[in-house]
Design an enzyme around this catalytic site. Structure first.
Site, PDB file in Angstrom:
ATOM      1  N   HIS A   1      -8.746  -2.412  -6.034  1.00 20.13           N
ATOM      2  CA  HIS A   1      -8.418  -1.416  -7.053  1.00 20.13           C
ATOM      3  C   HIS A   1      -8.215  -2.062  -8.422  1.00 20.13           C
ATOM      4  O   HIS A   1      -7.868  -3.234  -8.510  1.00 20.13           O
ATOM      5  CB  HIS A   1      -7.110  -0.695  -6.692  1.00 20.13           C
ATOM      6  CG  HIS A   1      -7.237   0.277  -5.565  1.00 20.13           C
ATOM      7  ND1 HIS A   1      -6.461   0.223  -4.430  1.00 20.13           N
ATOM      8  CD2 HIS A   1      -8.052   1.350  -5.404  1.00 20.13           C
ATOM      9  CE1 HIS A   1      -6.780   1.228  -3.621  1.00 20.13           C
ATOM     10  NE2 HIS A   1      -7.745   1.917  -4.190  1.00 20.13           N
TER      11      HIS A   1
ATOM     12  N   CYS B   1       1.257   0.376  -4.500  1.00 15.19           N
ATOM     13  CA  CYS B   1       0.627   1.373  -3.613  1.00 15.19           C
ATOM     14  C   CYS B   1       1.576   2.055  -2.649  1.00 15.19           C
ATOM     15  O   CYS B   1       1.243   3.093  -2.095  1.00 15.19           O
ATOM     16  CB  CYS B   1      -0.534   0.784  -2.843  1.00 15.19           C
ATOM     17  SG  CYS B   1      -0.437  -0.917  -2.537  1.00 15.19           S
TER      18      CYS B   1
HETATM   19  C1  CIR Z   1      -7.028   0.672   1.692  1.00 12.40           C
HETATM   20  O1  CIR Z   1      -7.980  -0.097   1.826  1.00 12.40           O
HETATM   21  O2  CIR Z   1      -7.166   1.796   1.221  1.00 12.40           O
HETATM   22  C2  CIR Z   1      -5.648   0.210   2.143  1.00 12.40           C
HETATM   23  N1  CIR Z   1      -5.773  -0.668   3.253  1.00 12.40           N
HETATM   24  C3  CIR Z   1      -4.911  -0.466   1.009  1.00 12.40           C
HETATM   25  C4  CIR Z   1      -4.617   0.447  -0.135  1.00 12.40           C
HETATM   26  C5  CIR Z   1      -3.873  -0.217  -1.228  1.00 12.40           C
HETATM   27  N2  CIR Z   1      -3.583   0.710  -2.253  1.00 12.40           N
HETATM   28  C6  CIR Z   1      -3.432   0.393  -3.528  1.00 12.40           C
HETATM   29  O3  CIR Z   1      -3.596  -0.761  -3.906  1.00 12.40           O
HETATM   30  N3  CIR Z   1      -3.164   1.366  -4.381  1.00 12.40           N
END
Ligand code: CIR
Length: 262
Positions: free
Chosen positions: A167, A254
């Protein structure tokens, strides 16, 4: 526009990790330890509370292994809630799942109507919404989201997410109204004109995702030079362990939606 609206918060929403978190999407190929993850999550929630926010902790959703990462299916700017359209197929249903909870807290919500956007790709400053195109966030999503943010007095701007990171915010965070903490790679792309940028020390790029919550900067343990640099710049840092979270490509931003409610 309210000065400090990008880091002065009264409330946050988090979601407990379920047993299925072990099956979350991971580019590292390493499985997270469920118990350790839950422990780190509990400390994270407590740290938010210590920083002065009231935290709503939602129940775990076993059907969605990545649903602990509540930042991705929604965005809460200027005391409102926008339900997004997450870019990963296995996470798309998280938007519908979180909508009733946000409706309960905010009264009304807005739903993004087209395109794909993960909240992890959006950095809100007091005045701007930097939206990183990525594998999860597309131009159609940016176009659908922009007018909603403009109505809230944010200037939306498209930026590029660094190659090889999940991200936009995997590589940057907001420290205060005019200061951004970012990796040298992202800074070099020129996406922060007008801001003061503090760069991650060499070898500590993984510390780039942190959160400023009221007077506290919550960062990951294990990054001593980052802590030194931020302390020396006058920020009050608290470090929490997020190694299990990182195994799923997650960081500190997140695991919560942070916002101000009157
Ligand atoms: C994903 O790949 O969507 C999750 N394993 C990790 C999401 C992390 N979210 C973020 O950095 N906002």
């Amino acid at each position: 526009m309210q000065e400090g609206r990008s880091y002065r918060f009264t409330h946050a929403v988090c979601r407990k990790p379920g047993q299925s978190v072990a099956n979350g999407i991971s580019s590292t190929g390493i499985k997270a330890d469920i118990n350790l993850f839950a422990e780190q999550h509990a400390i994270y929630v407590e740290t938010l509370r210590q920083a002065g926010v009231e935290v709503h902790v939602l129940d775990a959703l076993e059907a969605f292994p990545d649903s602990v990462f509540v930042e991705d299916p929604a965005l809460c700017p200027a005391g409102t809630a926008i339900v997004l359209r997450p870019g990963a197929e296995s996470r798309f249903g998280e938007a519908d799942a979180i909508a009733p909870d946000l409706e309960r807290i905010f009264g009304t919500i807005t739903c993004l109507e087209r395109g794909r956007v993960d909240g992890g790709d959006i950095l809100l400053t007091d005045t701007e919404a930097l939206i990183g195109l990525s594998e999860r966030t597309d131009r159609e999503g940016y176009e659908a989201l922009s007018p909603i943010l403009e109505d809230l007095d944010y200037k939306p701007r498209i930026v590029e997410t660094s190659e090889g990171v999940l991200h936009f915010k995997s590589d940057c965070s907001l420290l205060d109204s005019e200061t951004i903490f970012a990796t040298p790679l992202l800074t070099a792309s020129g996406c922060f004109p007008g801001y003061r940028v503090i760069e991650t020390p060499e070898g500590e790029e993984a510390a780039a995702n942190l959160i400023r919550v009221n007077d506290v900067v919550i960062m990951r343990t294990g990054f001593p030079r980052t802590r030194e640099a931020l302390d020396a710049s006058g920020f009050y840092t608290v470090a929490v362990d997020a190694d299990e979270v990182a195994k799923l490509d997650g960081g500190l931003s997140c695991m919560s939606l942070r916002f101000q409610l009157n």
